[in-house]
Write an enzyme that holds these catalytic residues in place. Structure first.
Site, PDB file in Angstrom:
ATOM      1  N   GLU A 155     150.118  63.640  60.865  1.00  0.00           N
ATOM      2  CA  GLU A 155     149.689  63.422  62.253  1.00  0.00           C
ATOM      3  C   GLU A 155     149.828  64.742  63.004  1.00  0.00           C
ATOM      4  OE1 GLU A 155     148.186  62.590  64.956  1.00  0.00           O
ATOM      5  OE2 GLU A 155     148.753  60.476  64.722  1.00  0.00           O
ATOM      6  N   ARG A 158     149.093  65.849  69.905  1.00  0.00           N
ATOM      7  CA  ARG A 158     149.962  66.460  70.916  1.00  0.00           C
ATOM      8  C   ARG A 158     150.392  65.382  71.886  1.00  0.00           C
ATOM      9  NH1 ARG A 158     145.538  69.848  73.478  1.00  0.00           N
ATOM     10  NH2 ARG A 158     144.466  67.946  72.872  1.00  0.00           N
ATOM     11  N   LYS A 208     151.446  70.048  57.299  1.00  0.00           N
ATOM     12  CA  LYS A 208     151.952  69.680  58.631  1.00  0.00           C
ATOM     13  C   LYS A 208     153.098  70.619  59.049  1.00  0.00           C
ATOM     14  CE  LYS A 208     153.213  67.510  62.293  1.00  0.00           C
ATOM     15  NZ  LYS A 208     152.493  67.542  63.547  1.00  0.00           N
ATOM     16  N   GLY A 258     157.518  81.120  77.949  1.00  0.00           N
ATOM     17  CA  GLY A 258     158.405  80.210  78.666  1.00  0.00           C
ATOM     18  C   GLY A 258     159.820  80.403  78.155  1.00  0.00           C
ATOM     19  N   GLY A 262     160.071  73.394  72.466  1.00  0.00           N
ATOM     20  CA  GLY A 262     160.982  72.248  72.413  1.00  0.00           C
ATOM     21  C   GLY A 262     160.206  71.022  72.003  1.00  0.00           C
ATOM     22  N   CYS A 265     159.038  67.723  67.876  1.00  0.00           N
ATOM     23  CA  CYS A 265     158.561  68.144  66.551  1.00  0.00           C
ATOM     24  C   CYS A 265     158.814  69.607  66.177  1.00  0.00           C
ATOM     25  CB  CYS A 265     157.074  67.830  66.440  1.00  0.00           C
ATOM     26  SG  CYS A 265     156.785  66.055  66.454  1.00  0.00           S
TER      27      CYS A 265
HETATM   28  N1  LIG Z   1     156.004  62.724  68.763  1.00  0.00           N
HETATM   29  C1  LIG Z   1     154.976  63.470  68.392  1.00  0.00           C
HETATM   30  O1  LIG Z   1     154.276  64.049  69.215  1.00  0.00           O
HETATM   31  C2  LIG Z   1     154.640  63.633  66.914  1.00  0.00           C
HETATM   32  C3  LIG Z   1     153.492  64.345  66.547  1.00  0.00           C
HETATM   33  C4  LIG Z   1     153.181  64.458  65.199  1.00  0.00           C
HETATM   34  C5  LIG Z   1     154.002  63.879  64.234  1.00  0.00           C
HETATM   35  N2  LIG Z   1     155.131  63.205  64.628  1.00  0.00           N
HETATM   36  C6  LIG Z   1     155.975  62.606  63.574  1.00  0.00           C
HETATM   37  O2  LIG Z   1     155.766  61.188  63.602  1.00  0.00           O
HETATM   38  C7  LIG Z   1     156.977  60.510  63.235  1.00  0.00           C
HETATM   39  C8  LIG Z   1     157.311  59.477  64.296  1.00  0.00           C
HETATM   40  O3  LIG Z   1     157.539  60.154  65.527  1.00  0.00           O
HETATM   41  P1  LIG Z   1     157.629  59.341  66.896  1.00  0.00           P
HETATM   42  O4  LIG Z   1     157.709  60.360  67.965  1.00  0.00           O
HETATM   43  O5  LIG Z   1     156.552  58.319  66.965  1.00  0.00           O
HETATM   44  O6  LIG Z   1     159.053  58.599  66.714  1.00  0.00           O
HETATM   45  P2  LIG Z   1     159.637  57.419  67.608  1.00  0.00           P
HETATM   46  O7  LIG Z   1     161.114  57.490  67.463  1.00  0.00           O
HETATM   47  O8  LIG Z   1     159.014  57.434  68.958  1.00  0.00           O
HETATM   48  O9  LIG Z   1     159.111  56.078  66.893  1.00  0.00           O
HETATM   49  C9  LIG Z   1     159.598  55.585  65.685  1.00  0.00           C
HETATM   50  C10 LIG Z   1     159.658  54.055  65.792  1.00  0.00           C
HETATM   51  O10 LIG Z   1     159.945  53.536  64.507  1.00  0.00           O
HETATM   52  C11 LIG Z   1     160.737  52.369  64.679  1.00  0.00           C
HETATM   53  N3  LIG Z   1     161.350  52.056  63.379  1.00  0.00           N
HETATM   54  C12 LIG Z   1     162.265  52.791  62.690  1.00  0.00           C
HETATM   55  N4  LIG Z   1     162.538  52.188  61.519  1.00  0.00           N
HETATM   56  C13 LIG Z   1     161.772  51.068  61.454  1.00  0.00           C
HETATM   57  C14 LIG Z   1     161.606  50.034  60.483  1.00  0.00           C
HETATM   58  N5  LIG Z   1     162.254  50.041  59.317  1.00  0.00           N
HETATM   59  N6  LIG Z   1     160.753  49.015  60.767  1.00  0.00           N
HETATM   60  C15 LIG Z   1     160.100  48.992  61.941  1.00  0.00           C
HETATM   61  N7  LIG Z   1     160.200  49.950  62.892  1.00  0.00           N
HETATM   62  C16 LIG Z   1     161.030  50.968  62.637  1.00  0.00           C
HETATM   63  C17 LIG Z   1     161.687  52.742  65.793  1.00  0.00           C
HETATM   64  O11 LIG Z   1     162.230  51.615  66.420  1.00  0.00           O
HETATM   65  C18 LIG Z   1     160.754  53.557  66.722  1.00  0.00           C
HETATM   66  O12 LIG Z   1     160.186  52.735  67.730  1.00  0.00           O
HETATM   67  C19 LIG Z   1     158.032  61.601  63.044  1.00  0.00           C
HETATM   68  O13 LIG Z   1     158.112  61.925  61.669  1.00  0.00           O
HETATM   69  C20 LIG Z   1     157.477  62.771  63.829  1.00  0.00           C
HETATM   70  O14 LIG Z   1     157.932  64.006  63.326  1.00  0.00           O
HETATM   71  C21 LIG Z   1     155.458  63.048  65.932  1.00  0.00           C
END
Ligand SMILES: NC(=O)c1ccc[n+]([C@@H]2O[C@H](COP(=O)([O-])OP(=O)(O)OC[C@H]3O[C@@H](n4cnc5c(N)ncnc54)[C@H](O)[C@@H]3O)[C@@H](O)[C@H]2O)c1
Length: 438
Positions: A155, A158, A208, A258, A262, A265
């Site tokens: 994924e 942004r 990624k 900046g 932060g 990710c």
């Molecule tokens: N946040 C971003 O902008 C972004 C961008 C690209 C990739 N990512 C990647 O995506 C992944 C997820 O990031 P996020 O920001 O969405 O995390 P997040 O913490 O917002 O969401 C994860 C969700 O998974 C749920 N969860 C955990 N274990 C579970 C299970 N066994 N069954 C059901 N639900 C479960 C949690 O309750 C939580 O709501 C990470 O690996 C992150 O590095 C994030």
């Protein structure tokens, strides 16, 4: 852009956080029947009532529409043997060593075993180190499911642009070893008409991390060039504009200076890549430097403020922007929040204004607006690239503050005008002088 799919062609998204919710809503919008599953009851309740936890333009409206038309269901646990594709969107936080913590991914894969129909695919959407897919396959085989394939679908979205990045992704990368599994995942996204890049699984997993390492390093380079601009009296905003006009660099390059990078990710993924390389005996000098420079940046800002204010104890510092980037509510690994903690530890009072942050972190007085936050402060810090800071009038700001000190990490202020209004600024005070005739 929607299509009809057979009722049994159901997709599950495990983990309905920022990424899972965006993926589930997006897939439902283009016609798939999607079950978004989360173990946190409050998240399930909020999504089921049509409310996104994180502000994402457009996504909120689409969430309501796919709930209403029945294409999206929000569940506590997946249905049994109901899916040919299950996407894992759980978190992969950093362990103290920098290593990616894969416990949630492994648990989610194990919990999905009964949900995946015969010959189905588990897709890792979470950011995972190369080799994770093989590990999941091993776990699945040991649970007696040699029929399930694992595909990686990194994924790249942004925060704050989830809808735009889902519908108009620069590319969709699908990494796997089985043609049938890759085809199944391709089918999910083909309607979006975005460029598809098919790779083996480890290549997709590494891509990624490479992507985030590149972005982190370019921000760090911009920060170092920005420091040089301060001492030689150059305009960093124009330097960046000139770099972005180079087709080899590009208009969207991550070059805004900046207080450092932060968010959820870049810090953890850069650290995880460096850790992974170290485990294989590689010394990633470049990436280590990126992490070190980023780590010390808020400390450098604090040291400058301490010099300019002859100490930090009982000084009041106003932070313009607090989230890790403008327009976000996300305080995770925010360099501005790190600076706030450093200043508070030195006995300073910290005030802040950020239109996106509604829950004030402890120890920070959130102003009602920037003027309120500035009231009786001794220094102003611009550490986040919001364009509204450019509009600040130095004379008006001066009239609200006790002292006229400004630390402009972004380089958005007109240094000459602020100096003329009596401000001591990092953009002018640290300038090297060139000897006449030298
Ligand atoms: N946040 C971003 O902008 C972004 C961008 C690209 C990739 N990512 C990647 O995506 C992944 C997820 O990031 P996020 O920001 O969405 O995390 P997040 O913490 O917002 O969401 C994860 C969700 O998974 C749920 N969860 C955990 N274990 C579970 C299970 N066994 N069954 C059901 N639900 C479960 C949690 O309750 C939580 O709501 C990470 O690996 C992150 O590095 C994030």
């Amino acid at each position: 852009m929607t299509r009809c799919v057979p009722a049994d062609d159901r997709v599950a998204v495990i983990g309905a956080g920022r990424i899972g919710a965006a993926t589930a809503v997006g897939l439902a919008h283009i016609g798939w029947r999607v079950d978004a599953v989360d173990c946190r009851p409050e998240r399930v309740e909020a999504l089921a009532s049509g409310s996104m936890a994180e502000p994402e333009p457009r996504l909120q409206d689409v969430l309501r529409s796919v709930l209403t038309n029945g294409r999206l269901a929000i569940l506590h646990r997946p249905r049994t043997a109901a899916y040919k594709v299950v996407l894992l969107c759980v978190d992969t936080p950093a362990l103290p060593s920098g290593e990616a913590d894969l416990r949630q991914v492994i648990a989610a894969a194990q919990e999905s075993v009964d949900a995946v129909g015969e010959g189905g695919v588990i897709v890792t959407r979470s950011t995972v180190p190369p080799g994770t897919g093989d590990r999941l396959l091993y776990e699945l085989r040991s649970l007696g499911r040699s029929d399930i394939e694992v595909v990686h679908l990194p994924e790249f979205l942004r925060e704050g642009h989830a809808w735009e990045d889902f519908t108009c992704a620069d590319r969709i990368v699908i990494g796997g070893e089985s043609c049938a599994a890759i085809e199944r995942v391709k089918r999910l996204f083909v309607l979006l008409g975005r460029p598809l890049i098919v790779t083996d699984r480890r290549t997709a997993e590494l891509a990624k991390y490479a992507n985030n390492a590149f972005l982190a390093t370019s921000i760090t380079l911009a920060n170092e060039i920005s420091d040089v601009a301060s001492v030689v009296g150059a305009d960093i905003a124009q330097v960046v504009e000139i770099l972005r006009a180079d087709r080899r660099i590009g208009p969207r390059a991550y070059l805004t200076p900046g207080l450092g990078f932060g968010g959820h990710c870049l810090p953890k993924d850069t650290a995880a890549l460096e850790y992974l390389a170290r485990q294989h005996g590689l010394d990633l000098t470049q990436l280590k430097a990126t992490l070190q420079i980023n780590e010390r940046r808020p400390f450098e800002a604090a040291a400058w403020l301490e010099r300019a204010l002859c100490g930090l104890c009982n000084r009041t510092i106003c932070l313009a922007g607090l989230a890790f980037k403008p327009g976000s509510e996300d305080l995770r690994e925010s360099p501005m929040l790190r600076l706030a903690r450093i200043l508070a530890a030195e006995g300073a009072e910290v005030a802040a204004w950020d239109a996106g942050v509604h829950q004030p972190p402890s120890g920070v007085r959130m102003g009602l607006d920037i003027e309120d936050a500035l009231l009786n402060s001794d220094a102003l810090v611009i550490g986040q690239s919001g364009c509204e800071w450019r509009e600040l009038e130095p004379q008006a700001v001066r009239s609200l503050m006790r002292r006229a000190v400004v630390y402009d990490a972004v380089g958005v202020l007109d240094a000459g005008r602020w100096a003329a209004a009596g401000f001591i600024s990092n953009r002018t005070a640290d300038r090297i002088t060139v000897p006449a005739g030298g």
